[in-house]
Enzyme design. Sequence first.
Site, PDB file in Angstrom:
ATOM      1  N   LYS A 174       0.860  -1.188   0.000  1.00  0.00           N
ATOM      2  CA  LYS A 174       0.000   0.000   0.000  1.00  0.00           C
ATOM      3  C   LYS A 174       0.900   1.244   0.000  1.00  0.00           C
ATOM      4  O   LYS A 174       1.437   1.647   1.029  1.00  0.00           O
ATOM      5  CB  LYS A 174      -0.924   0.040   1.222  1.00  0.00           C
ATOM      6  CG  LYS A 174      -1.881   1.214   1.161  1.00  0.00           C
ATOM      7  CD  LYS A 174      -2.108   1.795   2.528  1.00  0.00           C
ATOM      8  CE  LYS A 174      -2.034   3.247   2.779  1.00  0.00           C
ATOM      9  NZ  LYS A 174      -1.909   4.264   1.826  1.00  0.00           N
ATOM     10  N   GLU A 384       8.472  17.102  15.831  1.00  0.00           N
ATOM     11  CA  GLU A 384       8.791  16.930  14.406  1.00  0.00           C
ATOM     12  C   GLU A 384       7.877  17.825  13.562  1.00  0.00           C
ATOM     13  O   GLU A 384       6.665  17.832  13.736  1.00  0.00           O
ATOM     14  CB  GLU A 384       8.602  15.468  13.986  1.00  0.00           C
ATOM     15  CG  GLU A 384       9.051  15.260  12.541  1.00  0.00           C
ATOM     16  CD  GLU A 384       8.989  13.803  12.085  1.00  0.00           C
ATOM     17  OE1 GLU A 384       7.955  13.156  12.294  1.00  0.00           O
ATOM     18  OE2 GLU A 384       9.990  13.344  11.496  1.00  0.00           O
TER      19      GLU A 384
END
Length: 496
Positions: A174, A384
Amino acid sequence: MTTFKNFIAGQWVEPTTAAYFENRNPADTRDLIGRFPRSGAEDVARAVASAQRGFAQWSRTPAPLRGDILRRVGDILTTRKEELANLMTREMGKPLAETRGDVQEGIDTAYYAAVEGRRLFGHTVPSELRNKWAMSYRRPIGVCGIITPFNFPLAIPTWKMFPALVCGNACVFKPAEDVPHTGHVFVEVLLEAGLPPEVIQLVHGFGEDVGAALVAHPQVPVISFTGSTETGSKVGETCGRMHKRLSLEMGGKNAQIVMDDADLSLALEGVLWGAFGTTGQRCTATSRLILQEGIHDRFLGMLVDRVRSLRLGDGRVAGTDVGPLIHEESRKKVERYVEIGRSEGARLEVGGSRPSGAGLEHGYFFEPTIFSGVRAGSRLEQEEIFGPVLSVVRVRDADEAFAVNNGVKYGLSSSVYTGSVHTSFRALAELDNGITYINAPTIGAEAHLPFGGVKQTGNGHREGGWEVYEFYSETKVCYVDYSGALQRAQIDTYAG
Ligand code: UN1
């Protein structure tokens, strides 16, 4: 406009949902690349059933023959390198030099895997009993669920799937919904090289539909996921409950440290590449710059000057240094962090906005941004961002620099620029990261060495190099007793 399909049970098929999503060029959203299946759990179930048949055949194919197909994959990727680089830049925005590097990383991984098909070493060791052999070898596991991100649309799928395939597993792939075209061409290349069709399945779609169904499918014993730490936790919960083998590659908050005794021009090239390459969208990106106080002001001045001259644009146009972000949500996230930086009292040195230049109005561009005076422990310094935002922290000495480097929850890569052997080796020993570079930027890992991070970046596994082959295979231990008598281990060997 092209409508793409899934590859399930050896055929290109429409999704059972009959739903599709659009894939557009992030540098110019008027450019529609195609429509891709928005698949669901039923598509995943069909893919897994077929992959089980593929596994039955492929796991019995000798590993050197499996490796030989990977060699052909490497040859085809080499021939189609330029075409692939162009379609990847169109699809996710990073400049051509970088997408060429991305394809090369896939080629390197293919040739490494090809040879590994002739190795896959086990061990033969002495038995403690007479006339008895003891050895181990590596067996395939089954169907592997492969879930990959947008930032390395080719390299990361190859890191995961080539070792999985050489070890004799089948894959359900995927790709990130931002880069389905690369995923499509990648599967075409595997088939052209001669991979038996049921060994690879491609199911396009979104994480909450396809990813979740794959992770929760009882006939998929192995999951490899690269993406956010938040999604990785959810994947980990399901895999933990179901006792699956799981490799997670997640966030980073990587730092480049520049000491007073560093070669400053070298360090400057390093941070420009580390922070703004791939528009900061690498898990290895340099998000923090830790400067020793003796060179702080001078180095910051040099850096800000250079950042002002970086050229934003379409990555397929020669001279572009920095491409767009992948989509509007990531640009909004970057904007939120600019606000957080301001509210935390950091000083915006350069950037901080959407650019106004001609030709940039239809893409998700954002100016390369630097904050100075960033406090260790602040949100800007800890979280992040996955965008072109660099936070500069001032420190007194190596002790403080190392403490700041280690004071985050992530631990992927770190970099130290210094002329001192002493500081270099201290850094290798003391920095809490999976990868430490001396006099080189935080990005640039090579395909034949283990890749991964400590703390919340990963879960203890590595991609790349020799270690990943252990992840994709089970150890089988074999004892052969040819003494013709019952020999009781631990009892007959030792007297008394
Ligand atoms: C990633 O950002 O997820 O070391 C992978 C590097 C590349 C791989 C990055 N070779 O920056």
